[in-house]
Design a protein around this motif. Sequence first.
Motif, PDB file in Angstrom:
ATOM      1  N   THR A  37       0.732  -1.007   0.027  1.00  0.00           N
ATOM      2  CA  THR A  37      -0.023   0.022  -0.033  1.00  0.00           C
ATOM      3  C   THR A  37       0.879   1.087   0.117  1.00  0.00           C
ATOM      4  N   SER A  53       2.666   9.070  -2.551  1.00  0.00           N
ATOM      5  CA  SER A  53       1.489   8.647  -3.820  1.00  0.00           C
ATOM      6  C   SER A  53       1.969   9.496  -5.034  1.00  0.00           C
ATOM      7  N   THR A  57       2.242   7.192  -8.473  1.00  0.00           N
ATOM      8  CA  THR A  57       1.515   7.586  -9.640  1.00  0.00           C
ATOM      9  C   THR A  57       2.393   7.927 -10.801  1.00  0.00           C
ATOM     10  N   ALA A  60       3.357   4.722 -12.171  1.00  0.00           N
ATOM     11  CA  ALA A  60       2.149   4.062 -12.927  1.00  0.00           C
ATOM     12  C   ALA A  60       2.110   4.600 -13.959  1.00  0.00           C
ATOM     13  N   ARG A  67      -1.441  -0.361  -9.899  1.00  0.00           N
ATOM     14  CA  ARG A  67      -2.054  -0.515  -8.989  1.00  0.00           C
ATOM     15  C   ARG A  67      -3.716  -1.452  -9.189  1.00  0.00           C
ATOM     16  N   GLY A  71      -5.884  -1.908  -3.994  1.00  0.00           N
ATOM     17  CA  GLY A  71      -5.277  -0.729  -3.591  1.00  0.00           C
ATOM     18  C   GLY A  71      -3.762  -0.858  -3.437  1.00  0.00           C
ATOM     19  N   ARG A  72      -3.341  -2.118  -3.668  1.00  0.00           N
ATOM     20  CA  ARG A  72      -1.839  -2.516  -3.625  1.00  0.00           C
ATOM     21  C   ARG A  72      -0.989  -2.252  -4.882  1.00  0.00           C
ATOM     22  N   TYR A  73       0.089  -1.818  -4.820  1.00  0.00           N
ATOM     23  CA  TYR A  73       0.972  -1.672  -5.829  1.00  0.00           C
ATOM     24  C   TYR A  73       1.968  -2.839  -6.034  1.00  0.00           C
TER      25      TYR A  73
END
Length: 236
Positions: A37, A53, A57, A60, A67, A71-73
């Motif tokens: 997370t 965060s 982002t 990603a 993600r 909700g986990r990366y």
Amino acid sequence: MNDQQAATKSARAAGSQTLARGLTALGVVADAPQGLTVQEVAERLGVHRTIVSRILTTLADFHLVTRAGDGRYRAGAGTVVLARGYAAGLRDAVLPVLRRAAEELGATVALIAEEGDEAVAVAVVEPQSVDYHLAYRVGSRNPLGVGAAGLALASLHPPFPGEAAELAAIREQGYAGTYGQVEPGAHGVAVPLRLPDPATRLCINLITARAALARDAVPRMLAAAEEIRLLADGVA
């Protein structure tokens, strides 16, 4: 130092810090197959979750992390592209090792890479000294965790709760052996490669219809993997 030089130096320092945080975040996410997370990444980096965060982002956006619905990366497909140049150089370097093993064992030996959730054949060498052998083509894909190669690659990930029970045994003994998981009647023997870059996950895999050959091939496959490991130190 004038004001402009000071501003330039400050900007470079800030950019270096951001890059370092981004690379560190990518590393910790890639080493967590169960995913992390935002808060967990923030705790490991020792920075505020708002900063993390933004970093995740950006990663990603370039497909370096993804993600999931929980909700986990997790590591994204873009990491495969980064590793491809290294893997290609290593592939060329290890082909002679694969050829020797294939000829000595009289069976097809391949270099298998992890791409996303699949095990992909990136080099396949067939023996020329026998009239009959099993074979498959470069680019063949199977799910990670299935068959000898899929299990060997999965064993290169850090242990996590709920993982397949056989992965612990593979890590301890250094190889995976299966029968009929990918192709009916086929025995597989795969050895995970311990490489300088842990994000590049590769294994060597043997396929045969003969149970005795698969059993007796284990020491030779382990020796080939060790030879490749030494070669990889020079490629890295």
